[in-house]
Scaffold this active site. Sequence first.
Site, PDB file in Angstrom:
ATOM      1  N   ASP A  29      -1.625  48.643  13.241  1.00  0.00           N
ATOM      2  CA  ASP A  29      -0.761  48.606  14.618  1.00  0.00           C
ATOM      3  C   ASP A  29       0.110  47.241  14.637  1.00  0.00           C
ATOM      4  OD1 ASP A  29      -0.425  49.243  17.147  1.00  0.00           O
ATOM      5  OD2 ASP A  29      -2.385  48.421  17.918  1.00  0.00           O
ATOM      6  N   ASN A  31       3.579  47.709  14.757  1.00  0.00           N
ATOM      7  CA  ASN A  31       4.973  48.112  13.923  1.00  0.00           C
ATOM      8  C   ASN A  31       6.158  47.730  15.128  1.00  0.00           C
ATOM      9  OD1 ASN A  31       3.512  48.542  11.887  1.00  0.00           O
ATOM     10  ND2 ASN A  31       4.131  50.705  11.750  1.00  0.00           N
ATOM     11  N   ARG A  33       5.893  46.041  18.235  1.00  0.00           N
ATOM     12  CA  ARG A  33       6.085  44.938  18.544  1.00  0.00           C
ATOM     13  C   ARG A  33       6.653  43.770  17.658  1.00  0.00           C
ATOM     14  NH1 ARG A  33       0.147  44.477  20.402  1.00  0.00           N
ATOM     15  NH2 ARG A  33       0.107  46.422  19.006  1.00  0.00           N
ATOM     16  N   ASN A  77      -0.132  60.273  19.069  1.00  0.00           N
ATOM     17  CA  ASN A  77       1.093  59.646  18.915  1.00  0.00           C
ATOM     18  C   ASN A  77       2.098  60.946  19.077  1.00  0.00           C
ATOM     19  OD1 ASN A  77      -0.013  57.830  16.176  1.00  0.00           O
ATOM     20  ND2 ASN A  77       0.416  57.216  18.028  1.00  0.00           N
TER      21      ASN A  77
HETATM   22  C1  FPP Z   1       1.214  51.610  15.155  1.00  0.00           C
HETATM   23  O1  FPP Z   1       2.347  50.746  15.853  1.00  0.00           O
HETATM   24  C2  FPP Z   1       1.652  52.397  13.798  1.00  0.00           C
HETATM   25  C3  FPP Z   1       1.796  53.691  13.898  1.00  0.00           C
HETATM   26  C4  FPP Z   1       1.621  54.679  14.951  1.00  0.00           C
HETATM   27  C5  FPP Z   1       2.414  54.540  12.549  1.00  0.00           C
HETATM   28  C6  FPP Z   1       1.681  53.767  11.302  1.00  0.00           C
HETATM   29  C7  FPP Z   1       2.752  54.167  10.157  1.00  0.00           C
HETATM   30  C8  FPP Z   1       2.864  53.300   9.250  1.00  0.00           C
HETATM   31  C9  FPP Z   1       2.474  52.057   9.081  1.00  0.00           C
HETATM   32  C10 FPP Z   1       4.136  53.764   8.260  1.00  0.00           C
HETATM   33  C11 FPP Z   1       3.763  54.674   7.394  1.00  0.00           C
HETATM   34  C12 FPP Z   1       2.515  55.341   6.824  1.00  0.00           C
HETATM   35  C13 FPP Z   1       2.247  55.966   5.735  1.00  0.00           C
HETATM   36  C14 FPP Z   1       0.944  56.373   5.284  1.00  0.00           C
HETATM   37  C15 FPP Z   1       3.396  56.156   4.603  1.00  0.00           C
HETATM   38  P1  FPP Z   1       2.816  50.851  17.059  1.00  0.00           P
HETATM   39  O2  FPP Z   1       4.172  51.445  16.740  1.00  0.00           O
HETATM   40  O3  FPP Z   1       1.938  51.528  17.924  1.00  0.00           O
HETATM   41  O4  FPP Z   1       3.167  49.221  17.379  1.00  0.00           O
HETATM   42  P2  FPP Z   1       3.273  48.732  18.759  1.00  0.00           P
HETATM   43  O5  FPP Z   1       1.925  49.009  19.265  1.00  0.00           O
HETATM   44  O6  FPP Z   1       3.658  47.347  18.327  1.00  0.00           O
HETATM   45  O7  FPP Z   1       4.258  49.479  19.602  1.00  0.00           O
END
Ligand code: FPP
Length: 249
Positions: A29, A31, A33, A77
């Site tokens: 989690d 990405n 932010r 998602n």
């Molecule tokens: C949550 O961060 C992350 C995700 C919904 C996606 C996770 C995916 C990856 C790390 C990339 C690729 C994975 C593989 C297996 C190749 P968020 O976007 O909810 O972050 P936020 O809460 O800060 O907005």
Amino acid sequence: MQNRRKAIEELKNSIDKDKLPLHVAIIMDGNGRWTKQRFMPRSAGHKEGMERVKEIVESASNIGVKYLSLYAFSTENWKRPKEEIDGLMKLLVYYLRVELNNLNKNNIKINTLGDISKLPVGPRREVEKAVELTKNNNKMVLNIALNYGGRNEILKGIKSILNDIEKGKINIEDLDESVFSDYLYTSGQPDPDLLIRPSGELRLSNFLLYQIAYTEFWFSNIYWPDFREEHFLKAIIDYQKRERRFGGI
Ligand code: FPP
């Protein structure tokens, strides 16, 4: 860089090989932010997050973790903008194309958690290919949770059980926790010993709800794109200091 490598080596040396968590689950989690802080598009955070997937998979396998479960895409998602969903699917395909041979060479078995029949056909085929190619590998199982939701998994299990009872395949009296576990995506696998969630959020977000009953939690404020091998090793070392009683004394 040299100092970082040295620090990592030291962390590795302080891990007790006899007390390794067999199964580690990670909610990747933060990405979004991470990119906000840098005035970058959200896709850049997912891309950097994928680099961390490579790093942590390699580290987990090297230290001897047997099951690694990564929450890559939840049933919730799909609510995200189409552009972001498409980007995540593309990253998944890219990751598998670039890493599959390496994962296979390193004897890692790819498994999915979740209903992948709902994925777009391209990513689904890529995932199925990876699962098929690596099916006999046995160094570590890499569970990639895709279109996964814990409640959905439990309901799916209940429906399958009812079906099997109706068909006479099992009796209600024989239904216990171990039989129920066999109806989950993690069938045949041990429950997670350790759950890691970076980014500062303190919740489960529908991940492995049934399996996580006695799992140790490790939270951190670091965003996933900044979550490096040293943080992973620290989480393992902290886990090894915990006293697990499983409800006993
Ligand atoms: C949550 O961060 C992350 C995700 C919904 C996606 C996770 C995916 C990856 C790390 C990339 C690729 C994975 C593989 C297996 C190749 P968020 O976007 O909810 O972050 P936020 O809460 O800060 O907005």
